[in-house]
Each structure stands twice: as structure tokens, then as C-alpha cells.
Design an enzyme around this catalytic site. Structure first.
Site, PDB file in Angstrom:
ATOM      1  N   LYS A  32      38.337  30.049  46.631  1.00 25.09           N
ATOM      2  CA  LYS A  32      38.635  31.464  46.904  1.00 25.09           C
ATOM      3  C   LYS A  32      37.377  32.174  47.374  1.00 25.09           C
ATOM      4  O   LYS A  32      36.319  32.058  46.763  1.00 25.09           O
ATOM      5  CB  LYS A  32      39.155  32.143  45.629  1.00 25.09           C
ATOM      6  CG  LYS A  32      39.501  33.626  45.838  1.00 25.09           C
ATOM      7  CD  LYS A  32      40.258  34.184  44.659  1.00 25.09           C
ATOM      8  CE  LYS A  32      39.375  34.723  43.562  1.00 25.09           C
ATOM      9  NZ  LYS A  32      38.885  36.100  43.810  1.00 25.09           N
ATOM     10  N   ASP A  59      40.548  36.455  49.425  1.00 21.07           N
ATOM     11  CA  ASP A  59      40.982  37.474  48.448  1.00 21.07           C
ATOM     12  C   ASP A  59      40.292  38.799  48.755  1.00 21.07           C
ATOM     13  O   ASP A  59      39.298  39.145  48.125  1.00 21.07           O
ATOM     14  CB  ASP A  59      40.631  36.955  47.038  1.00 21.07           C
ATOM     15  CG  ASP A  59      40.983  37.952  45.958  1.00 21.07           C
ATOM     16  OD1 ASP A  59      41.918  38.754  46.156  1.00 21.07           O
ATOM     17  OD2 ASP A  59      40.313  37.923  44.904  1.00 21.07           O
ATOM     18  N   LYS A  61      42.041  41.761  48.848  1.00 18.06           N
ATOM     19  CA  LYS A  61      42.745  42.822  48.088  1.00 18.06           C
ATOM     20  C   LYS A  61      42.828  44.131  48.867  1.00 18.06           C
ATOM     21  O   LYS A  61      42.345  45.178  48.405  1.00 18.06           O
ATOM     22  CB  LYS A  61      42.032  43.078  46.755  1.00 18.06           C
ATOM     23  CG  LYS A  61      42.100  41.934  45.777  1.00 18.06           C
ATOM     24  CD  LYS A  61      41.678  42.365  44.388  1.00 18.06           C
ATOM     25  CE  LYS A  61      41.784  41.262  43.377  1.00 18.06           C
ATOM     26  NZ  LYS A  61      40.842  40.164  43.553  1.00 18.06           N
ATOM     27  N   ASP A  64      45.159  50.419  51.372  1.00 21.42           N
ATOM     28  CA  ASP A  64      44.874  51.579  52.223  1.00 21.42           C
ATOM     29  C   ASP A  64      46.205  52.044  52.810  1.00 21.42           C
ATOM     30  O   ASP A  64      47.267  51.573  52.375  1.00 21.42           O
ATOM     31  CB  ASP A  64      43.863  51.163  53.316  1.00 21.42           C
ATOM     32  CG  ASP A  64      42.987  52.333  53.785  1.00 21.42           C
ATOM     33  OD1 ASP A  64      43.540  53.423  54.012  1.00 21.42           O
ATOM     34  OD2 ASP A  64      41.778  52.141  53.942  1.00 21.42           O
ATOM     35  N   PRO A  66      49.289  52.241  55.593  1.00 22.05           N
ATOM     36  CA  PRO A  66      49.904  51.117  56.319  1.00 22.05           C
ATOM     37  C   PRO A  66      49.205  50.745  57.616  1.00 22.05           C
ATOM     38  O   PRO A  66      48.987  49.553  57.888  1.00 22.05           O
ATOM     39  CB  PRO A  66      51.339  51.612  56.578  1.00 22.05           C
ATOM     40  CG  PRO A  66      51.606  52.551  55.441  1.00 22.05           C
ATOM     41  CD  PRO A  66      50.301  53.239  55.152  1.00 22.05           C
ATOM     42  N   THR A 123      44.280  41.483  36.131  1.00 25.01           N
ATOM     43  CA  THR A 123      44.215  40.845  34.812  1.00 25.01           C
ATOM     44  C   THR A 123      43.144  41.449  33.901  1.00 25.01           C
ATOM     45  O   THR A 123      43.064  41.114  32.730  1.00 25.01           O
ATOM     46  CB  THR A 123      43.957  39.330  34.961  1.00 25.01           C
ATOM     47  OG1 THR A 123      42.762  39.158  35.738  1.00 25.01           O
ATOM     48  CG2 THR A 123      45.104  38.630  35.654  1.00 25.01           C
ATOM     49  N   ARG A 215      34.576  31.469  36.084  1.00 25.35           N
ATOM     50  CA  ARG A 215      33.428  31.289  35.192  1.00 25.35           C
ATOM     51  C   ARG A 215      33.537  30.155  34.182  1.00 25.35           C
ATOM     52  O   ARG A 215      32.505  29.522  33.903  1.00 25.35           O
ATOM     53  CB  ARG A 215      33.105  32.636  34.516  1.00 25.35           C
ATOM     54  CG  ARG A 215      32.468  33.623  35.501  1.00 25.35           C
ATOM     55  CD  ARG A 215      32.507  35.054  34.992  1.00 25.35           C
ATOM     56  NE  ARG A 215      33.865  35.595  35.015  1.00 25.35           N
ATOM     57  CZ  ARG A 215      34.181  36.838  34.692  1.00 25.35           C
ATOM     58  NH1 ARG A 215      33.238  37.675  34.303  1.00 25.35           N
ATOM     59  NH2 ARG A 215      35.435  37.244  34.753  1.00 25.35           N
TER      60      ARG A 215
HETATM   61  O1  LIG Z   1      43.083  38.291  43.121  1.00 23.99           O
HETATM   62  C1  LIG Z   1      42.458  37.647  42.281  1.00 23.99           C
HETATM   63  O2  LIG Z   1      42.108  36.504  42.499  1.00 23.99           O
HETATM   64  C2  LIG Z   1      42.290  38.253  40.950  1.00 23.99           C
HETATM   65  C3  LIG Z   1      43.276  39.138  40.528  1.00 23.99           C
HETATM   66  C4  LIG Z   1      43.287  39.573  39.199  1.00 23.99           C
HETATM   67  O3  LIG Z   1      44.196  40.295  38.760  1.00 23.99           O
HETATM   68  N1  LIG Z   1      42.300  39.143  38.369  1.00 23.99           N
HETATM   69  C5  LIG Z   1      41.285  38.321  38.784  1.00 23.99           C
HETATM   70  O4  LIG Z   1      40.439  37.964  37.959  1.00 23.99           O
HETATM   71  N2  LIG Z   1      41.245  37.916  40.096  1.00 23.99           N
HETATM   72  C6  LIG Z   1      40.126  37.089  40.586  1.00 23.99           C
HETATM   73  O5  LIG Z   1      40.123  35.839  39.915  1.00 23.99           O
HETATM   74  C7  LIG Z   1      38.795  35.415  39.623  1.00 23.99           C
HETATM   75  C8  LIG Z   1      38.687  35.201  38.138  1.00 23.99           C
HETATM   76  O6  LIG Z   1      37.428  34.698  37.838  1.00 23.99           O
HETATM   77  P1  LIG Z   1      37.030  34.291  36.353  1.00 23.99           P
HETATM   78  O7  LIG Z   1      37.336  35.477  35.473  1.00 23.99           O
HETATM   79  O8  LIG Z   1      35.574  33.999  36.459  1.00 23.99           O
HETATM   80  O9  LIG Z   1      37.882  33.100  35.990  1.00 23.99           O
HETATM   81  C9  LIG Z   1      37.852  36.482  40.176  1.00 23.99           C
HETATM   82  O10 LIG Z   1      37.365  36.033  41.432  1.00 23.99           O
HETATM   83  C10 LIG Z   1      38.738  37.709  40.368  1.00 23.99           C
HETATM   84  O11 LIG Z   1      38.355  38.453  41.512  1.00 23.99           O
END
Ligand SMILES: O=C(O)c1cc(=O)[nH]c(=O)n1[C@@H]1O[C@H](COP(=O)(O)O)[C@@H](O)[C@H]1O
Length: 238
Positions: A32, A59, A61, A64, A66, A123, A215
Site C-alpha cells: 500500500k 490509498d 483517501k 472533496d 464531486p 479504524t 506496524r
Molecule cells: O485506508 C486505509 O488503509 C486505512 C483506513 C483505516 O480506517 N484505518 C487505517 O489504519 N488505514 C491504513 O492502514 C494502515 C494501518 O497501519 P498499522 O496501524 O501500522 O497496521 C495505515 O497505513 C493506515 O493509513
């Protein structure tokens, strides 16, 4: 082995560190590229990953109006990546325009369009954050489901959700709707800023198509060992 379900984020500041991480983990087939690295390197990192036959989750995200999001999606679709993100809270008009734009952008350069997937509820947001800070009057699982359905009805290919909501989203959105879960944590890893996590085995068992795990692997003392342990866990959850 079910390791193709695991996407590892290249959450590093520059091209050199990204290449070092890719070289350290040759087993990883799906990477990613997020806001930090893409802002730093631009599409150069995508060329590196493609030259190594890796799959790419771009990613960015988008969030903004349309017209702006559709234009960004058209441009991003030209990179030939596998997954691309947009926030579901952009709203129906924006999601519909984005779904159309990725097709146009990919066709223009003769590449396959990315699967466009919508962030439901990050998340890192807890039920308390959603209610008290964001003033959303729905329960978090209900709001996440509404955002996924909004995305599905607008023609998107899938959604990003926490593993805690994935079973419900799978049931309501069907088997063909891609569900990508970050916020996955093995029992031995730190949670950090992730507030709605489950283990890799639980996330797969609940119906996730892909797990985004950063991580616990990339910050581990031995990333290869951490990757192997997580792959074993994912196999258990199959
Ligand atoms: O779109 C994402 O990937 C994403 C969405 C979300 O709701 N939460 C989230 O943690 N992420 C991404 O998922 C990865 C999680 O990384 P770790 O927390 O290190 O496992 C990061 O790169 C975040 O940018």
C-alpha cells in the site's frame, strides 16, 4: 498459505526507505502506498513496485467536491493500480462521479481500472469519538454499514472497514463486494492508534478479503519473522 490476503503499507517518508522495506520483505506481493509516501515521491514509487510485479493499493483517501474528486480519480486510474480509496462521506454524487471517472481514466491510457473502495469509518475512530466529536447520531456499526451501502449503490467495488464490522458488511453487501480491513492486530502487537481491532485470524474468519497490516510487521524487531507468524495466523482463520 494465504499470504496474498495481506497488504503491507509502505508508511515511510521517502523512496529510499520504501525500496529498503520492499527488499527486506520480498515475500510481500501486495503493498500500500499512502499519503505520506505518495506526497513525498509521487508516482516514482508506483513504477518501482510495478517493475517488481507487485500489486498496489494506492490509498489517497480522496475527500472533496464531486468535480475535484472525479478529476483526481481519473488521474489516479491512469497509474494502473489495483485498489484506490475515497471517503464514503464525500456523498452519493461524489461517489457516483468517482466510480465513472476511474473507468474513463483507465480507458484513456488503456489500463485496467482500479477497484475503487470507500472508507466507511476510520479504524482510529471509537464509538465515543463518532458520537461526541463527530456528532453522528447512529451507532458506529450501523453508520459503517450505511456508508458501505452508500458506496455499493453508487457503483463502487468495495469498502474499507474495521474487522469488527466486517461480518455485518459481508452479510449485507454480498460476496462480490471487496472488504478491506486495516486495524488488524495479532495478540502480541501494540494497538497504537487503532481503536477497533481484531486479530488476523478473526478478521479473515469474519469475511475480510484483504487485511492491511503495517506496524506489527514493519516496526517488528524481525519483520520477516512477524510476517511469517501473521501468515500462519491468517491460514488458521481461513
Ligand atoms: O485506508 C486505509 O488503509 C486505512 C483506513 C483505516 O480506517 N484505518 C487505517 O489504519 N488505514 C491504513 O492502514 C494502515 C494501518 O497501519 P498499522 O496501524 O501500522 O497496521 C495505515 O497505513 C493506515 O493509513
Amino acid at each position: 498459505m494465504n499470504d496474498e490476503k495481506i497488504i503491507v503499507p509502505l508508511d515511510v517518508p521517502d523512496l529510499e526507505s520504501a525500496i529498503a522495506l520492499v527488499d527486506k520483505l520480498p515475500q510481500v506481493s501486495f503493498w500500500k502506498v499512502g499519503l505520506e509516501l505518495f506526497t513525498s515521491t509521487g508516482p516514482a514509487i508506483l513504477d518501482v513496485l510495478k517493475s517488481r510485479q507487485k500489486r498496489i493499493f494506492l490509498d489517497l483517501k480522496f475527500h472533496d467536491i464531486p468535480n475535484t474528486v472525479a478529476a483526481a480519480c481519473r488521474a489516479a486510474a491512469g497509474y494502473g493500480v489495483d485498489l484506490l480509496t475515497i471517503h464514503a462521506t464525500c456523498g452519493n454524487d461524489c461517489l457516483t462521479a468517482a466510480a465513472e471517472a476511474v473507468l474513463v481514466g483507465a480507458e484513456k491510457v488503456g489500463t485496467k481500472p482500479p477497484n475503487l473502495i470507500a472508507i466507511t469509518v476510520l479504524t482510529s475512530i471509537s464509538a465515543r469519538d463518532l458520537a461526541f466529536d463527530l456528532k453522528i447520531p447512529l451507532e458506529l456499526p450501523e453508520f459503517a454499514l450505511e456508508m458501505a451501502l452508500l458506496a455499493k449503490n453508487a457503483g463502487l467495488n468495495g469498502a474499507v472497514c474495521s474487522p469488527q464490522e466486517v461480518a455485518q458488511l459481508r452479510e449485507c453487501c454480498g460476496e462480490d463486494f471487496l472488504l478491506v480491513c486495516p486495524g488488524v492486530r495479532p495478540s502480541w502487537a501494540e494497538k497504537g492508534d487503532q481503536k477497533r481491532s481484531l486479530s488476523p485470524a478473526q478478521a479473515v474468519e469474519a469475511g475480510a478479503d484483504f487485511l492491511v497490516i503495517g506496524r506489527p510487521i514493519t516496526a517488528a524487531a524481525d519483520p520477516v519473522l512477524a510476517w511469517d507468524k501473521i501468515c500462519e495466523e491468517v491460514d488458521v482463520g481461513k
